[in-house]
Design an enzyme around this catalytic site. Structure first.
Site, PDB file in Angstrom:
ATOM      1  N   TYR A  21       0.845  -1.196   0.000  1.00 33.92           N
ATOM      2  CA  TYR A  21       0.000   0.000   0.000  1.00 33.92           C
ATOM      3  C   TYR A  21       0.885   1.254   0.000  1.00 33.92           C
ATOM      4  CZ  TYR A  21      -2.894   3.784   1.675  1.00 33.92           C
ATOM      5  OH  TYR A  21      -3.495   5.008   1.817  1.00 33.92           O
ATOM      6  N   GLU A  43     -11.298   5.248   4.232  1.00 28.14           N
ATOM      7  CA  GLU A  43     -10.737   6.182   5.218  1.00 28.14           C
ATOM      8  C   GLU A  43     -11.750   6.480   6.312  1.00 28.14           C
ATOM      9  OE1 GLU A  43      -7.761   7.177   5.796  1.00 28.14           O
ATOM     10  OE2 GLU A  43      -6.730   6.690   3.942  1.00 28.14           O
ATOM     11  N   TRP A  51      -5.056   1.832  10.145  1.00 28.48           N
ATOM     12  CA  TRP A  51      -5.250   1.696   8.705  1.00 28.48           C
ATOM     13  C   TRP A  51      -4.980   0.272   8.221  1.00 28.48           C
ATOM     14  CZ3 TRP A  51      -8.021   3.339   5.096  1.00 28.48           C
ATOM     15  CH2 TRP A  51      -7.673   3.209   3.749  1.00 28.48           C
TER      16      TRP A  51
END
Length: 190
Positions: A21, A43, A51
């Site tokens: 990522y 998000e 995350w």
């Protein structure tokens, strides 16, 4: 700065998935509305979590929320949203799940008004990425004047889970902001 499994210095991302990522998405300018919608929802789902947890559930989100087809998500029924609350493939927070449909409705209205969500979004940074040169991740802000303005506008239009901190993370995720720090192999300022 973290040294990953492959010996590369990164802003974050020691595991292979998180490193991918960091290397392939974070800070890379996006202009595809479907992908911009996906990242906005992810998000928002991340609020209060880390995350990496959300990234591990990304495929679950894609499945539950119809490949992030914004029109299909905007048309999801209350029954479909309630069923999503029982799916371990996503974060099963009732408010976040309901916000996904509402945010899709607003996203479509923005597309109609501006021609694309991309056009609307990139105007907040003058249609070019903001490239920073922070010395470390500790120096990276969690909000900026741009994230404040975008957050305020999205909220005024009826979106949820779009506070300034979430929106700054979103701006980083979709490349409106490039915050790769000095020493990171992705930084042009290594």
């Amino acid at each position: 700065m973290q040294v990953g499994f492959d010996g590369k210095s990164r802003c974050f991302g020691a595991s292979p998935e998180y490193a991918a990522y960091h290397d392939d998405e974070w800070g890379v300018p996006l202009h595809d509305d479907r992908h911009l919608f996906e990242m906005l929802i992810l998000e928002g789902a991340q609020a209060g979590l880390n995350w990496e947890t959300v990234l591990k559930k990304r495929e679950g989100y894609r499945r539950v929320f119809k490949g992030f087809d914004v029109e299909a998500v905007s048309a999801m029924t209350d029954e479909e949203l309630e069923a999503a609350r029982n799916d371990p493939g996503i974060v099963r927070n009732k408010l976040k799940i309901k916000a996904t449909r509402q945010n899709a409705v607003v996203f479509l209205l923005i597309q109609k008004e501006f021609g694309s969500f991309d056009s609307y979004l990139w105007a907040f940074v003058g249609n070019a990425p903001i490239v920073n040169a922070w010395p470390s991740m500790k120096a990276v802000p969690v909000t900026t004047a741009e994230s404040d303005a975008l957050s305020k506008d999205l909220k005024a239009r009826g979106m949820s889970f779009v506070g300034s901190t979430i929106i700054y993370a979103y701006m980083q995720a979709v490349g409106l902001v490039n915050d790769h720090v000095k020493g990171c192999w992705k930084s042009q300022r290594a």
